[in-house]
Design a protein around this motif. Structure first.
Motif, PDB file in Angstrom:
ATOM      1  N   VAL A 149       8.156  14.035  -1.957  1.00 17.28           N
ATOM      2  CA  VAL A 149       9.499  14.251  -2.495  1.00 17.28           C
ATOM      3  C   VAL A 149      10.253  12.918  -2.512  1.00 17.28           C
ATOM      4  CG1 VAL A 149      11.755  15.279  -2.026  1.00 17.28           C
ATOM      5  CG2 VAL A 149       9.686  16.684  -1.872  1.00 17.28           C
ATOM      6  N   GLY A 150      10.876  12.597  -3.642  1.00 20.03           N
ATOM      7  CA  GLY A 150      11.596  11.345  -3.778  1.00 20.03           C
ATOM      8  C   GLY A 150      10.736  10.171  -4.204  1.00 20.03           C
ATOM      9  N   LYS A 151       9.438  10.400  -4.351  1.00 21.13           N
ATOM     10  CA  LYS A 151       8.503   9.345  -4.724  1.00 21.13           C
ATOM     11  C   LYS A 151       8.239   9.400  -6.228  1.00 21.13           C
ATOM     12  CE  LYS A 151       5.500   6.375  -2.615  1.00 21.13           C
ATOM     13  NZ  LYS A 151       5.825   5.427  -1.542  1.00 21.13           N
ATOM     14  N   ARG A 152       8.370   8.243  -6.892  1.00 21.75           N
ATOM     15  CA  ARG A 152       8.069   8.146  -8.319  1.00 21.75           C
ATOM     16  C   ARG A 152       6.722   7.447  -8.484  1.00 21.75           C
ATOM     17  NH1 ARG A 152      12.650   5.942 -12.098  1.00 21.75           N
ATOM     18  NH2 ARG A 152      11.122   6.807 -13.573  1.00 21.75           N
ATOM     19  N   VAL A 191       5.878  12.426 -11.271  1.00 19.06           N
ATOM     20  CA  VAL A 191       4.671  11.771 -11.763  1.00 19.06           C
ATOM     21  C   VAL A 191       4.808  11.436 -13.246  1.00 19.06           C
ATOM     22  CG1 VAL A 191       2.177  11.976 -12.079  1.00 19.06           C
ATOM     23  CG2 VAL A 191       3.267  13.024 -10.084  1.00 19.06           C
ATOM     24  N   THR A 192       4.516  10.184 -13.577  1.00 23.47           N
ATOM     25  CA  THR A 192       4.421   9.765 -14.981  1.00 23.47           C
ATOM     26  C   THR A 192       2.952   9.567 -15.303  1.00 23.47           C
ATOM     27  OG1 THR A 192       6.564   8.632 -14.927  1.00 23.47           O
ATOM     28  CG2 THR A 192       5.044   8.017 -16.687  1.00 23.47           C
ATOM     29  N   ARG A 193       2.421  10.433 -16.168  1.00 22.05           N
ATOM     30  CA  ARG A 193       1.030  10.287 -16.613  1.00 22.05           C
ATOM     31  C   ARG A 193       1.009   9.297 -17.769  1.00 22.05           C
ATOM     32  NH1 ARG A 193       1.932  15.623 -15.393  1.00 22.05           N
ATOM     33  NH2 ARG A 193       0.406  16.680 -14.066  1.00 22.05           N
ATOM     34  N   PHE A 351       6.937  -1.362 -12.492  1.00 21.81           N
ATOM     35  CA  PHE A 351       7.895  -1.405 -11.386  1.00 21.81           C
ATOM     36  C   PHE A 351       9.331  -1.441 -11.897  1.00 21.81           C
ATOM     37  CE2 PHE A 351       4.264  -3.043  -8.752  1.00 21.81           C
ATOM     38  CZ  PHE A 351       4.288  -2.016  -7.824  1.00 21.81           C
ATOM     39  N   GLU A 352       9.572  -2.125 -13.003  1.00 25.17           N
ATOM     40  CA  GLU A 352      10.929  -2.191 -13.544  1.00 25.17           C
ATOM     41  C   GLU A 352      11.386  -0.830 -14.065  1.00 25.17           C
ATOM     42  OE1 GLU A 352      11.035  -5.331 -16.440  1.00 25.17           O
ATOM     43  OE2 GLU A 352      11.440  -6.867 -14.910  1.00 25.17           O
ATOM     44  N   ARG A 353      10.448   0.037 -14.380  1.00 22.28           N
ATOM     45  CA  ARG A 353      10.813   1.401 -14.785  1.00 22.28           C
ATOM     46  C   ARG A 353      11.112   2.290 -13.576  1.00 22.28           C
ATOM     47  NH1 ARG A 353       6.208   3.665 -18.050  1.00 22.28           N
ATOM     48  NH2 ARG A 353       5.059   1.706 -17.909  1.00 22.28           N
ATOM     49  N   HIS A 355       9.102   2.892 -10.722  1.00 20.47           N
ATOM     50  CA  HIS A 355       8.022   3.559  -9.997  1.00 20.47           C
ATOM     51  C   HIS A 355       7.839   2.945  -8.611  1.00 20.47           C
ATOM     52  CE1 HIS A 355       6.842   4.455 -14.286  1.00 20.47           C
ATOM     53  NE2 HIS A 355       6.872   5.652 -13.747  1.00 20.47           N
ATOM     54  N   ASP A 356       7.614   3.802  -7.626  1.00 22.72           N
ATOM     55  CA  ASP A 356       7.386   3.362  -6.243  1.00 22.72           C
ATOM     56  C   ASP A 356       5.911   3.105  -5.967  1.00 22.72           C
ATOM     57  OD1 ASP A 356      10.176   3.962  -5.476  1.00 22.72           O
ATOM     58  OD2 ASP A 356       9.534   6.039  -5.755  1.00 22.72           O
ATOM     59  N   LEU A 357       5.066   3.761  -6.725  1.00 21.14           N
ATOM     60  CA  LEU A 357       3.623   3.652  -6.518  1.00 21.14           C
ATOM     61  C   LEU A 357       2.938   3.662  -7.873  1.00 21.14           C
ATOM     62  CD1 LEU A 357       1.098   3.721  -4.669  1.00 21.14           C
ATOM     63  CD2 LEU A 357       1.258   6.220  -4.701  1.00 21.14           C
ATOM     64  N   CYS A 358       2.043   2.714  -8.085  1.00 19.04           N
ATOM     65  CA  CYS A 358       1.280   2.626  -9.331  1.00 19.04           C
ATOM     66  C   CYS A 358      -0.190   2.862  -9.017  1.00 19.04           C
ATOM     67  CB  CYS A 358       1.465   1.263  -9.992  1.00 19.04           C
ATOM     68  SG  CYS A 358       3.174   0.904 -10.464  1.00 19.04           S
TER      69      CYS A 358
END
Length: 581
Positions: A149-152, A191-193, A351-353, A355-358
């Motif tokens: 929760v709270g993680k992008r 989650v961004t697929r 990262f600029e978008r 996201h916390d984890l790639c």
């Protein structure tokens, strides 16, 4: 294998709270494996304090396991063996204290010491019934957790070059990546697929050369792409631009074939993936990084922070300073960007978008990317732990014991479309997901196309269809789960099924944190098997002429909870849960 991990904080008040169940199901105290592990740790802390012993030695996690022999109890723990020596007492003595304290809890039927200090535990019937009640109450949300929760999270997978149909390696990631995205979302993540569209570089040049050769009825270039699909696309380009080959400017001819050909190929890829049940939130074009100046800006950032240096006319990333095995060329001596330049700019963009984890899901030949991507992140000032690279291994198809080597359309490779044609979407997805992606995989086409219990996806789907049939018959007979007395579920097969249902949340959480969707598939198979054994041993509905009893209602509630859990598991895999077969 350990079923779960319980965190150190213990909230007995939460465990003691009664569930307010759905549809009038009997109130009962739920006791999942996670709840039990938490209860054991909390009880151990209390017991140690009561005996003036140091409770800080308790492990951060408590492991609870299902005994191999069901006669030993529902669950077992070796906690007393772990900590007794550290606190200066005998393991059996500590286990005895724990057994006495746990036995006083309303959720525990019995707690017995075994061997040198193992603790075997049986749950109270009401506590097991509470698991069923929880599932009915939570419905499609059962199994979800809040781990992320709270993680992008940016999840990039497939990302095959638009120079041909999706091959088997990409198909594996299409299934595994989509399932992982579903599981991470079920675990609270945003989650961004993402599909990285490689429309820049020499691969596209080779593709265009192949299209031109096909259009001009010339042999395929030595380094070109073969297969009937090349001729198909070349023909469609000519249908759209009939005069293109008559242009005097060769560059304009090439650009026309590039623009239309790549678009046609990528459209086919998108359609194949959509029919496979895999869709993306973002299709990111590699070429945009160069057109927008993003590559130049990323290079300037590394020059300015001192992590890019010039040597032999080229610009090098100081990647060895950040764990890579060698420094990497970013700008070649001819002034052109190396492939890693686009990777660096793309990482910045992610990262600029926000996201916390790639997470990158790459093919078997991309092991070197693990160190270089983490090094690039560190050189840019980002946390390298915010970059994960998962490597998928090769997939082979087998029919009648022989390897299948040739595609009908692609010529030299087996494609996503070939696999779906052979065993269907559900069979293909399940076959690709159910094994760890970091191991090579052989798919027996005969097995996965069969309608038998040997076919894992058929076995699981048949279990769900059978449960749906039970629900339809229950409606005909007027059997309801309203006010079902779940404490009546005391048969061994009922207990096995309930405890298996209770493990689902821990399985989902492990699949998310370990990035291993195959855990959900294997769980579904185990649950289906446990249900089939329960069905063979326990009469769920009354026979013709029999009166409906409270036990029928309780067993129907258990069957309903099983149906829901199977549907949730299949949903996380992107596999249909059929109502009829």
């Amino acid at each position: 294998m350990p079923l779960l991990v319980a965190k150190s904080r213990w909230h007995h008040a939460a465990l003691s709270a009664r569930l307010v169940p759905n549809a009038g199901v009997l109130e009962s105290l739920p006791m999942t494996p996670a709840d039990l592990a938490t209860l054991i740790r909390g009880t151990a802390a209390t017991v140690l304090s009561q005996h003036d012993l140091d409770s800080s030695v308790l492990p951060e996690t408590v492991v609870v396991e299902r005994p191999r022999n069901p006669e030993h109890g529902d669950y077992a723990t070796n906690l007393a063996l772990q900590v007794a020596k550290k606190v200066g007492t005998n393991p059996r003595e500590l286990a005895t204290w724990l057994a006495e304290a746990l036995g006083a809890d309303e959720a525990i039927d019995s707690a017995e010491v075994a061997g040198p200090g193992f603790l075997n535990i049986r749950l109270a019937a009401a506590a097991q019934g509470g698991i069923v009640s929880n599932i009915l109450d939570q419905a499609e949300c059962y199994g979800a957790n809040k781990e992320y929760v709270g993680k992008r999270i940016n999840l990039e997978f497939v990302s095959a070059n638009p120079t041909g149909p999706i091959h088997l390696g990409g198909t594996r990631w299409a299934a595994v990546g989509d399932a992982l995205g579903r599981i991470l979302k079920f675990s609270g993540a945003a989650v961004t697929r993402e599909y990285y569209f490689n429309d820049h570089g020499t691969q596209i040049d080779r593709f265009v050369n192949s299209l031109l050769a096909a259009a001009r009825k010339q042999p395929t270039p030595e380094d070109g792409y073969g297969g009937a699909y090349i001729q198909d696309i070349a023909t469609k380009v000519l249908e759209r631009e009939p005069q293109v080959l008559e242009l005097s400017d060769e560059a304009e001819i090439r650009e026309t074939f590039r623009r239309i050909g790549v678009d046609l190929m990528f459209t086919h890829i998108k359609e194949s993936l959509h029919e496979f049940g895999t869709d993306f939130d973002v299709y990111f074009h590699e070429n945009s990084l160069f057109e927008s100046g993003a590559v130049e800006r990323a290079v300037d950032t590394l020059k300015n922070n001192g992590n890019l240096y010039e040597a032999d006319g080229a610009w090098w990333l100081k990647s060895t300073n950040f764990g890579d095995d060698k420094d990497r060329v970013v700008i070649k001596s001819d002034g052109h960007a190396a492939y890693i330049a686009g990777d660096i700019a793309y990482l910045v963009d992610k990262f600029e978008r926000g996201h916390d984890l790639c997470i990158y899901m790459l093919g078997a030949d991309h092991h070197g990317y693990i160190a270089r991507l983490k090094a690039a992140a560190a050189a840019l000032g980002y946390d390298p732990e915010a970059v994960e690279v998962l490597i998928g291994q090769m997939v082979n198809l087998v029919r009648d014991g022989q390897a299948v080597r040739m595609s009908k359309r692609a010529g030299t490779i087996i494609t996503l479309d070939d696999l779906v044609e052979a065993i269907g979407v559900d069979g293909a997805r399940y076959a690709l997901i159910r094994s760890s992606a970091d191991s090579s995989l052989d798919i027996d086409l005969g097995l996965w196309a069969s309608q038998s219990s040997d076919n894992p996806v058929y076995y699981v789907q048949y279990g769900h269809a059978r449960l749906c049939s039970i629900a339809r018959k229950a409606a005909e007979f007027g059997v309801s789960i309203e006010n079902a007395d779940l404490a009546l579920l005391t048969h061994d097969r009922e207990g096995d099924l309930i405890r298996t249902l209770g493990e689902f949340p821990a399985v989902v959480k492990a699949a998310a944190t370990l990035r291993e969707p195959h855990r959900v598939a294997r769980y579904a198979e185990g649950l289906a098997g446990t249900f089939h054994r329960f069905y063979d041993s326990c009469q769920i509905l009354p026979k013709q002429g029999e009166d409906t009893t409270a036990l029928h209602s309780a067993r129907l509630a258990l069957a309903t909870a099983t149906r829901q859990t199977l549907a949730n598991a299949l949903g996380l895999l992107g596999v249909h849960a059929p109502e009829r077969m």
